[in-house]
Motif scaffolding. Structure first.
Motif, PDB file in Angstrom:
ATOM      1  N   ALA A   1     -14.999  13.654  -9.330  1.00  7.16           N
ATOM      2  CA  ALA A   1     -14.722  14.053  -8.761  1.00  7.16           C
ATOM      3  C   ALA A   1     -15.568  13.111  -6.561  1.00  7.16           C
ATOM      4  O   ALA A   1     -15.170  13.297  -6.308  1.00  7.16           O
ATOM      5  CB  ALA A   1     -14.405  15.503  -8.173  1.00  7.16           C
ATOM      6  N   THR A   2     -16.961  12.495  -7.113  1.00  8.55           N
ATOM      7  CA  THR A   2     -18.029  12.320  -6.753  1.00  8.55           C
ATOM      8  C   THR A   2     -17.625  11.033  -6.518  1.00  8.55           C
ATOM      9  O   THR A   2     -17.747  10.484  -4.927  1.00  8.55           O
ATOM     10  CB  THR A   2     -18.866  13.223  -6.806  1.00  8.55           C
ATOM     11  OG1 THR A   2     -19.448  12.901  -7.700  1.00  8.55           O
ATOM     12  CG2 THR A   2     -19.276  14.564  -6.831  1.00  8.55           C
ATOM     13  N   LEU A   3     -17.169  10.349  -6.963  1.00 10.62           N
ATOM     14  CA  LEU A   3     -17.018   9.201  -7.461  1.00 10.62           C
ATOM     15  C   LEU A   3     -15.717   8.634  -6.268  1.00 10.62           C
ATOM     16  O   LEU A   3     -13.920   8.693  -7.179  1.00 10.62           O
ATOM     17  CB  LEU A   3     -17.231   8.978  -7.744  1.00 10.62           C
ATOM     18  CG  LEU A   3     -17.373   7.195  -8.288  1.00 10.62           C
ATOM     19  CD1 LEU A   3     -18.419   6.544  -9.485  1.00 10.62           C
ATOM     20  CD2 LEU A   3     -16.208   5.745  -7.991  1.00 10.62           C
ATOM     21  N   GLU A   4     -14.997   8.094  -5.477  1.00 14.78           N
ATOM     22  CA  GLU A   4     -13.376   7.675  -4.685  1.00 14.78           C
ATOM     23  C   GLU A   4     -13.165   6.623  -5.263  1.00 14.78           C
ATOM     24  O   GLU A   4     -14.040   5.730  -6.032  1.00 14.78           O
ATOM     25  CB  GLU A   4     -13.724   7.600  -3.295  1.00 14.78           C
ATOM     26  CG  GLU A   4     -12.679   7.512  -2.738  1.00 14.78           C
ATOM     27  CD  GLU A   4     -12.415   7.650  -0.853  1.00 14.78           C
ATOM     28  OE1 GLU A   4     -11.715   7.161  -0.331  1.00 14.78           O
ATOM     29  OE2 GLU A   4     -14.202   7.633  -0.357  1.00 14.78           O
ATOM     30  N   ARG A   5     -11.747   6.808  -5.764  1.00 19.56           N
ATOM     31  CA  ARG A   5     -10.794   5.468  -6.501  1.00 19.56           C
ATOM     32  C   ARG A   5     -10.373   4.457  -5.263  1.00 19.56           C
ATOM     33  O   ARG A   5      -9.843   5.489  -4.438  1.00 19.56           O
ATOM     34  CB  ARG A   5     -10.984   5.823  -7.758  1.00 19.56           C
ATOM     35  CG  ARG A   5     -11.300   7.021  -8.135  1.00 19.56           C
ATOM     36  CD  ARG A   5     -12.267   6.681  -9.034  1.00 19.56           C
ATOM     37  NE  ARG A   5     -13.012   8.042  -9.557  1.00 19.56           N
ATOM     38  CZ  ARG A   5     -13.286   8.472 -10.483  1.00 19.56           C
ATOM     39  NH1 ARG A   5     -12.150   7.850 -11.673  1.00 19.56           N
ATOM     40  NH2 ARG A   5     -13.684   9.105 -11.389  1.00 19.56           N
ATOM     41  N   SER A   6     -10.428   3.916  -5.469  1.00 21.50           N
ATOM     42  CA  SER A   6      -9.445   2.864  -4.276  1.00 21.50           C
ATOM     43  C   SER A   6      -8.826   1.572  -5.480  1.00 21.50           C
ATOM     44  O   SER A   6      -8.602   1.156  -6.066  1.00 21.50           O
ATOM     45  CB  SER A   6      -9.927   2.153  -3.100  1.00 21.50           C
ATOM     46  OG  SER A   6     -10.385   1.579  -2.887  1.00 21.50           O
ATOM     47  N   VAL A   7      -7.459   1.165  -5.250  1.00 22.07           N
ATOM     48  CA  VAL A   7      -6.868  -0.004  -5.413  1.00 22.07           C
ATOM     49  C   VAL A   7      -6.473  -0.801  -4.529  1.00 22.07           C
ATOM     50  O   VAL A   7      -6.052  -0.578  -2.977  1.00 22.07           O
ATOM     51  CB  VAL A   7      -5.597   0.347  -6.055  1.00 22.07           C
ATOM     52  CG1 VAL A   7      -4.876   0.828  -5.175  1.00 22.07           C
ATOM     53  CG2 VAL A   7      -5.563  -0.967  -6.772  1.00 22.07           C
ATOM     54  N   ASN A   8      -6.152  -2.200  -4.655  1.00 21.37           N
ATOM     55  CA  ASN A   8      -6.290  -3.084  -3.285  1.00 21.37           C
ATOM     56  C   ASN A   8      -4.627  -3.944  -3.819  1.00 21.37           C
ATOM     57  O   ASN A   8      -4.561  -4.377  -5.182  1.00 21.37           O
ATOM     58  CB  ASN A   8      -7.110  -4.642  -3.395  1.00 21.37           C
ATOM     59  CG  ASN A   8      -8.029  -4.188  -1.979  1.00 21.37           C
ATOM     60  OD1 ASN A   8      -8.068  -2.826  -1.705  1.00 21.37           O
ATOM     61  ND2 ASN A   8      -9.024  -4.689  -1.942  1.00 21.37           N
ATOM     62  N   LEU A   9      -3.591  -3.937  -2.940  1.00 18.12           N
ATOM     63  CA  LEU A   9      -2.424  -4.579  -3.464  1.00 18.12           C
ATOM     64  C   LEU A   9      -2.440  -5.852  -2.899  1.00 18.12           C
ATOM     65  O   LEU A   9      -2.317  -5.331  -1.552  1.00 18.12           O
ATOM     66  CB  LEU A   9      -1.080  -3.650  -3.316  1.00 18.12           C
ATOM     67  CG  LEU A   9      -1.399  -1.772  -4.224  1.00 18.12           C
ATOM     68  CD1 LEU A   9      -0.684  -1.014  -3.602  1.00 18.12           C
ATOM     69  CD2 LEU A   9      -1.354  -2.574  -5.201  1.00 18.12           C
ATOM     70  N   ALA A  10      -1.678  -6.488  -3.687  1.00 19.77           N
ATOM     71  CA  ALA A  10      -1.317  -7.980  -2.559  1.00 19.77           C
ATOM     72  C   ALA A  10       0.060  -7.410  -1.988  1.00 19.77           C
ATOM     73  O   ALA A  10       0.629  -6.514  -2.124  1.00 19.77           O
ATOM     74  CB  ALA A  10      -0.534  -8.832  -3.393  1.00 19.77           C
ATOM     75  N   PHE A  11       0.046  -8.131  -0.092  1.00 21.79           N
ATOM     76  CA  PHE A  11       1.133  -7.966   0.240  1.00 21.79           C
ATOM     77  C   PHE A  11       1.815  -8.322   0.190  1.00 21.79           C
ATOM     78  O   PHE A  11       2.128  -9.840   0.744  1.00 21.79           O
ATOM     79  CB  PHE A  11       0.430  -7.283   1.549  1.00 21.79           C
ATOM     80  CG  PHE A  11       1.714  -7.387   3.005  1.00 21.79           C
ATOM     81  CD1 PHE A  11       1.825  -5.577   2.881  1.00 21.79           C
ATOM     82  CD2 PHE A  11       2.555  -7.835   3.740  1.00 21.79           C
ATOM     83  CE1 PHE A  11       2.869  -5.111   3.774  1.00 21.79           C
ATOM     84  CE2 PHE A  11       2.711  -7.723   4.613  1.00 21.79           C
ATOM     85  CZ  PHE A  11       2.965  -5.861   4.778  1.00 21.79           C
TER      86      PHE A  11
END
Length: 319
Positions: free
Chosen positions: A226-236
């Motif tokens: 939980a101490t490691l933030e997660r993100s994703v990039n999506l093509a627009f």
């Protein structure tokens, strides 16, 4: 630190095929609407076109981004470590962090864009060597941005001798990110050095699978995932209206053929209502933050729909 509560929404902007004035105008608008604004670190355009598209370098562009915004978290997804001495990059990061008032969260990667490596005189080493460079660089950068007065490190690729970093980070620390979908070294790097991990252009099922690898890497180091933030990039590829959405999806099918489903899996597509559902699916798969990736020219109607309709609706729908 722990990942921020609630869904974060951001925009990742490729600083190509636009004037600096156009980039600044976009950044200012985004600053009032989203939680995160990032750019990439390329010397040529992406996808590759032989260096024929106007393109701005990352460190200088990030300084401008920091100076013209006041609210959003700022990132680089991701600095290509082989392009710069890591101690010098740490000093650049601190300057950008102070310009932003403590909002800068840089990311780091091994690089992939071989044409720009070759054109600018950088050796394009095999991937294992580039990951070794990344690991050594992060050891130096995390040391220089940490609480110790000096950092000493001697590696095969990079070394520093009792180097200081004064002033240090604006707020005492700077969250570091890494990115990618590598099966072993990327999760290990994220778990060892970073506060955040990002991956671009995958669907929710693949994102969940990759997210599980990050959890496992944290577990191997006795780190709370939980101490490691997660993100994703999506093509627009959003359409402001149903007709526009249908036209855009057909354009993708015409362009990509049999690969169209793969492309759309890692993209924001359809209408604004569809986009809200897609964002929720990534949240369910473990994403703390969902970014859309923009490249000029931007479909202004689609961007308006995203910022004015999708962003507030997604925040309301996902907790």
């Amino acid at each position: 630190m722990t990942a921020r509560s609630g869904l974060q929404l951001g925009v990742h902007v490729g600083q190509q095929n636009a004037t600096m004035a156009e980039l600044i105008e976009l950044w200012k608008r985004l600053d009032d609407c989203v939680d995160w604004i990032s750019i990439w670190d390329h010397l040529y355009e992406a996808p590759p076109a032989g260096g024929t598209t106007p393109h701005f370098e990352a460190v200088a562009s990030l300084s401008a981004l920091a100076a013209v915004t006041t609210k959003a978290r700022l990132g680089c997804l991701v600095f290509c470590v082989p392009y710069r001495n890591p101690a010098l990059l740490a000093k650049s990061i601190v300057a950008i962090d102070h310009l932003s008032g403590g909002r800068f969260e840089p990311g780091f990667g091994a690089g992939w864009h071989q044409p720009e490596f070759v054109a600018h005189g950088y050796d394009f080493e095999e991937i294992g060597v580039r990951f070794d460079q990344l690991t050594e660089a992060l050891a130096i950068i995390s040391g220089m941005l940490g609480p110790d007065e000096t950092t000493t490190f001697s590696g095969e690729h990079f070394s520093v001798d009792a180097v200081s970093c004064v002033p240090g980070p604006f707020d005492g620390s700077i969250p570091l990110w890494t990115g990618g979908r590598g099966p072993s070294r990327t999760p290990a790097t994220a778990a060892r050095f970073c506060s955040g991990w990002n991956v671009p252009y995958v669907g929710p099922d693949e994102y969940r699978r990759l997210n599980d690898r990050i959890d496992a890497a944290c577990g191997s180091l006795d780190r709370d995932p939980a101490t490691l933030e997660r993100s994703v990039n999506l093509a627009f590829h959003l359409g402001a209206t149903p007709d526009a959405a249908t036209t855009e999806l057909q354009r993708i099918r015409d362009q990509w053929g049999a690969d169209a489903d793969r492309v759309t899996a890692g993209a924001l597509t359809g209408t604004p209502d569809d986009a809200v559902e897609q964002i929720a699916a990534f949240r369910d798969a473990g994403a703390d933050m969902v970014n859309v990736a923009l490249r000029f020219p931007v479909d202004q109607d689609a961007l308006d729909a995203y910022l004015d309709v999708v962003v507030p609706a997604a925040r309301s729908a996902v907790t």
